[in-house]
Design an enzyme around this catalytic site. Structure first.
Site, PDB file in Angstrom:
ATOM      1  N   TYR A 189       3.889   6.289  10.367  1.00 34.52           N
ATOM      2  CA  TYR A 189       3.026   5.183   9.933  1.00 34.52           C
ATOM      3  C   TYR A 189       3.841   4.080   9.253  1.00 34.52           C
ATOM      4  CZ  TYR A 189      -1.285   2.958   8.309  1.00 34.52           C
ATOM      5  OH  TYR A 189      -2.323   2.066   8.102  1.00 34.52           O
ATOM      6  N   TYR A 225      -9.480   5.365   7.390  1.00 35.18           N
ATOM      7  CA  TYR A 225      -9.702   5.652   8.804  1.00 35.18           C
ATOM      8  C   TYR A 225     -10.696   6.811   8.882  1.00 35.18           C
ATOM      9  CZ  TYR A 225      -5.317   3.114   9.810  1.00 35.18           C
ATOM     10  OH  TYR A 225      -4.319   2.172   9.916  1.00 35.18           O
ATOM     11  N   LYS A 235       0.596  -0.407  15.100  1.00 29.79           N
ATOM     12  CA  LYS A 235       1.942  -0.541  15.638  1.00 29.79           C
ATOM     13  C   LYS A 235       2.170  -1.789  16.486  1.00 29.79           C
ATOM     14  CE  LYS A 235       3.665   2.933  13.697  1.00 29.79           C
ATOM     15  NZ  LYS A 235       3.593   2.422  12.355  1.00 29.79           N
ATOM     16  N   HIS A 247       0.844  -1.195   0.000  1.00 30.69           N
ATOM     17  CA  HIS A 247       0.000   0.000   0.000  1.00 30.69           C
ATOM     18  C   HIS A 247       0.875   1.239   0.000  1.00 30.69           C
ATOM     19  CE1 HIS A 247      -4.199  -1.525   1.425  1.00 30.69           C
ATOM     20  NE2 HIS A 247      -3.650  -2.333   0.534  1.00 30.69           N
ATOM     21  N   PRO A 303      -4.676  -0.129  18.567  1.00 30.42           N
ATOM     22  CA  PRO A 303      -4.428  -0.576  17.195  1.00 30.42           C
ATOM     23  C   PRO A 303      -4.537   0.525  16.149  1.00 30.42           C
ATOM     24  CG  PRO A 303      -6.612  -1.261  17.912  1.00 30.42           C
ATOM     25  CD  PRO A 303      -5.934  -0.668  19.114  1.00 30.42           C
TER      26      PRO A 303
END
Length: 390
Positions: A385, A201, A297, A72, A293
């Site tokens: 990220y 998200y 991580k 991704h 979550p």
């Protein structure tokens, strides 16, 4: 039995450590309280940092990940009507993440261990580490009603938050930091085409939602629910309806639905234990820390522990140096706290906190407005990220 390293816990962190030590010529034994089927039945994370994918390559277990995993380049983050795609590849100079389930990582590691007849003792009861404050530690356990003993040089506790390793630390030797959030994630796994080719998200007035995936045909979705929610109170239809509301009209129009093949609720907490080394006992992964979550991580942070720990043990045996072991806790915790900060920030940005009300909503929107207008802010988000360097 005599070995060099005794590893407690056969989850992904324990198995990854075992595999890396094996490839360095270090003998180890892995003890696991549960059965292999139980270990594989646990549904967990699915976003892997480049650091972890590199470690899987180093461990010789990355072939299936590269065939079946989904690289991704970015993801979408939304608060209210503001939607922003974070272009990871552009913002980090080419770095990406890999979507590949933790269950699949564990299976690949199990297969590698089975192919070399590695010493893994499943369904080991009453596992207890002893004498790790001296030079001759050992681990005892029960198997088929008989007590067994493993003499070793080091004990590595990779047995999770509820495991025996951290509980064996002498009273007063541990400092614990914890934040418990007033909500959890209700997750659903379904054989339905993902709503988007990347993760979404979202923070809606009714709460957080995440559209994720495990493959091109297997979707993983989450919604925020209050602490104490009964998973049986949510039918599949109710979950799909709520996801369509929280993810927005565009996603709702594209969303494919189907029956759940797994449904569960995970509580959210931030937790760190300090230090991570007690003589010849070292803690790694969830035995030493937990993250929400939201920032993806958990597994990745366990992998960074294993990076430092495996390197320290290899240095001990190959170079007769204890520098890595002496600094293991300090090095691991420096990265852990940065990941804790990021996961906390993502959680506060994307969830509804009932006690904060309208003020929190405006802060969240201001945060999103800043992200949308500042490349520097996006770079900071992206580099965290994809994973900070080891």
């Amino acid at each position: 039995m005599r070995t060099q390293v005794a590893i407690i816990g056969a989850g992904p962190s324990g198995l990854l450590l075992s595999q890396l030590l094996y490839r360095a010529g270090i003998d180890c034994v892995v003890l696991e309280h549960r059965s292999p089927d139980y270990v594989l039945s646990r549904i967990r994370a699915g976003v892997l940092e480049q650091g972890l994918t590199g470690m899987l390559e180093e461990a010789g277990v990355a072939d299936r990940m590269h065939r079946e995993g989904l690289p991704h380049d970015g993801f979408t983050i939304a608060v209210g009507e503001t939607r922003l795609r974070i272009d990871l590849k552009d913002l980090t100079g080419g770095k990406t993440v890999m979507v590949y389930g933790q269950t699949e990582v564990t299976k690949d590691l199990m297969d590698a261990h089975a192919s070399r007849d590695a010493k893994i003792i499943y369904q080991a009861d009453d596992v207890i580490p002893h004498d790790f404050d001296g030079n001759s530690p050992k681990v005892t356990y029960l198997k088929d009603g008989q007590r067994h003993e493993i003499l070793c040089d080091f004990i590595c506790g990779c047995d999770g938050y509820h495991g025996i390793s951290r509980k064996s630390v002498p009273e007063g030797a541990l400092t614990e930091y914890e934040k418990v959030y007033p909500f959890g994630w209700l997750g659903i796994l379904s054989y339905a085409k993902p709503v988007d080719h990347e993760l979404i998200y979202a923070n809606h007035d009714t709460g957080f939602a995440l559209a994720s995936m495990r493959s091109h045909t297997l979707s993983r979705y989450y919604i925020q629910v209050p602490t104490g929610t009964d998973v049986n109170a949510w039918s599949d239809e109710m979950i799909w309806d709520e996801l369509k509301i929280r993810l927005g009209a565009e996603a709702a129009e594209r969303m494919e639905t189907g029956p759940s093949i797994e449904k569960s609720i995970a509580p959210l907490r931030s937790y760190v234990a300090e230090p991570l080394r007690f003589g010849r006992l070292m803690l790694a992964g969830d035995a030493g820390h937990i993250v929400p979550p939201t920032g993806a991580k958990g597994l990745n942070l366990a992998a960074s522990d294993i990076h430092y720990l495996s390197g320290a043990l290899i240095e001990h045996y190959a170079e007769k140096s204890d520098a890595g072991i002496d600094h293991y806790s300090q090095r691991a915790l420096a990265r852990i706290w940065k990941a804790e900060r990021f996961s906390w920030w993502m959680t506060t940005l994307l969830h509804q906190f009932p006690e904060l009300g309208a003020f929190n909503a405006r802060i969240q929107q201001a945060d999103m407005d800043y992200l949308a207008s500042s490349r520097a802010a996006q770079v900071s988000l992206a580099e965290n990220y994809v994973g900070l360097p080891y």
